[in-house]
Design a protein around this motif. Structure first.
Motif, mmCIF file in Angstrom:
data_model
loop_
_atom_site.group_PDB
_atom_site.id
_atom_site.type_symbol
_atom_site.label_atom_id
_atom_site.label_comp_id
_atom_site.label_asym_id
_atom_site.label_seq_id
_atom_site.Cartn_x
_atom_site.Cartn_y
_atom_site.Cartn_z
ATOM 1 N N PRO A 46 -4.100 -2.643 -1.990
ATOM 2 C CA PRO A 46 -4.773 -1.970 -3.109
ATOM 3 C C PRO A 46 -5.434 -2.985 -4.043
ATOM 4 O O PRO A 46 -4.928 -4.097 -4.234
ATOM 5 N N LYS A 47 -6.559 -2.614 -4.628
ATOM 6 C CA LYS A 47 -7.281 -3.530 -5.523
ATOM 7 C C LYS A 47 -6.395 -4.042 -6.657
ATOM 8 O O LYS A 47 -6.385 -5.230 -6.961
ATOM 9 N N ALA A 103 0.838 -1.204 0.000
ATOM 10 C CA ALA A 103 0.000 0.000 0.000
ATOM 11 C C ALA A 103 0.871 1.252 0.000
ATOM 12 O O ALA A 103 2.020 1.228 0.443
#
Length: 369
Positions: free
Chosen positions: A360-361, A339
């Protein structure tokens, strides 16, 4: 259970196919009636039995994840009916006809993996797979399996059945995905028009829908639960990484209490924790290991040099003096999650320091096979 699958046959032709299947399907134990003995059973590890197969089925149900039966469908239904417990516990059951023309998914098609096993068995035997689960036939979202390949957990199965009905009946479906892996649509066709994806709860609540699939690591507000879960299912993806630092010998219950209390303060679900991260000096810290064992979390550790590569807003000379790193929990959380920032930079409570970062996606790890 040493192997995941049991194959059972009670006829001459069934034994022929069962022996062939056992040779080609990895992780298989084979059982057939002793009157069909060939003489090589001990060598091959095949097991013989006397009397009705009904007598051995309760034991097989407890020992194996999947049971493949070369027996007529009607007979199987009658035999397994008294020993069925729950869709979350019962093994996959697949039935093959005596000519090997059809492989039929009978029980635990989704959660137990019978549909997948049926396809695999049919491919080996050259049979036709017979799968009647509506979401598989229609190639749409299987509510009880949604995100499972990524490790997502369902918060509750209470509404799984009515929501599944809404999906297969092509009612208006809201997929509310605030976090988690986005590559969950497996089919080579566009998402159906009756399924709409929303990036957050607020946008979904402004629309009209008949059922909802909610993917978040947040604890929902009461009004959000009312609006989304009246006919909805809540999924917990593994998105949270906990950076942990602690004094040597800190007991597991203190570490656990800090974790649980901190997540509750931030309105985050403990079910969405992916792993704990810390400095390699703590790889044998029993309290951390015990917490990881209890929650089935992985422990990832980093060297001081790796931790020092992460810029910190509040580096600590004291921590550096004892560990060689200017911080432990903060950089460990960032390194493990990849991240750009923290949800919680750092909080010290007693003997424990905790940091939290969200994966994070775009950087989610690939689905488990």
């Amino acid at each position: 259970m040493s192997k995941p699958f049991a194959v059972v046959a009670i006829t001459k032709h069934g034994v022929e196919m069962a022996r062939r299947l056992a040779e080609q399907l990895a992780g298989t134990d084979l059982f057939y009636m002793s009157k069909f003995v060939r003489g090589d059973e001990t060598e091959k590890g095949f097991q013989l039995f006397e009397g009705s197969v009904k007598l051995i089925l309760p034991d097989l149900f407890k020992r194996y994840n999947g049971i493949i039966l070369f027996i007529s469908l009607g007979a199987v239904v009658r035999m397994i009916a008294p020993i069925l417990e729950d869709k979350k516990k019962d093994p996959a059951v697949v039935v093959i006809d005596d000519r090997g023309e059809h492989a039929i998914s009978v029980l635990s098609g989704h959660l137990g993996g019978a549909n997948e096993l049926t396809r695999e068995v049919a491919n080996i035997l050259g049979a036709r797979p017979v799968i009647t689960t509506a979401s598989d036939v229609q190639q749409t979202i299987p509510v009880d399996l949604f995100g499972r390949s990524f490790g997502w957990e369902i918060e509750s199965f209470d509404k799984a059945t009515p929501v599944s009905a809404s999906v297969v009946n092509e009612e208006r479906i809201a997929v509310v995905q605030e976090v988690g892996e986005t590559a969950w649509w497996p089919y080579d066709k566009p998402l159906p028009e009756h399924i709409r994806v929303y990036p957050d709860v607020q946008q979904a609540m402004k629309t009209e829908f008949d059922a909802a699939l909610v993917v978040t690591d947040r604890l929902l507000l009461p009004e959000e639960e009312t609006a989304l879960l009246r006919n909805g299912v809540l999924y917990r993806p593994k998105t949270l990484v906990l950076g942990i630092g602690c004094n040597r010998g800190t007991p597991a219950d203190e570490i656990e209490r800090v974790i649980v209390d901190t997540l509750a303060e931030l309105k985050l679900s403990v079910k969405s924790v992916r792993n704990i991260a810390t400095i390699d000096l703590k790889k044998d810290e029993q309290g951390i290991l015990d917490v990881c064992s209890k929650y089935k979390w992985n422990l990832e550790t980093y060297t001081p040099e790796q931790l020092n590569a992460i810029p910190l807003r509040n580096p600590s000379k004291t921590v550096f003096k004892y560990t060689g790193a200017y911080g432990v929990s903060e950089p460990a959380a960032r390194l493990s999650s990849m991240a750009d920032d923290w949800l919680l930079e750092k909080k010290k409570s007693g003997n424990v320091t905790i940091s939290i970062a969200r994966v994070p996606k775009k950087l989610h790890r690939e689905a488990k096979v």
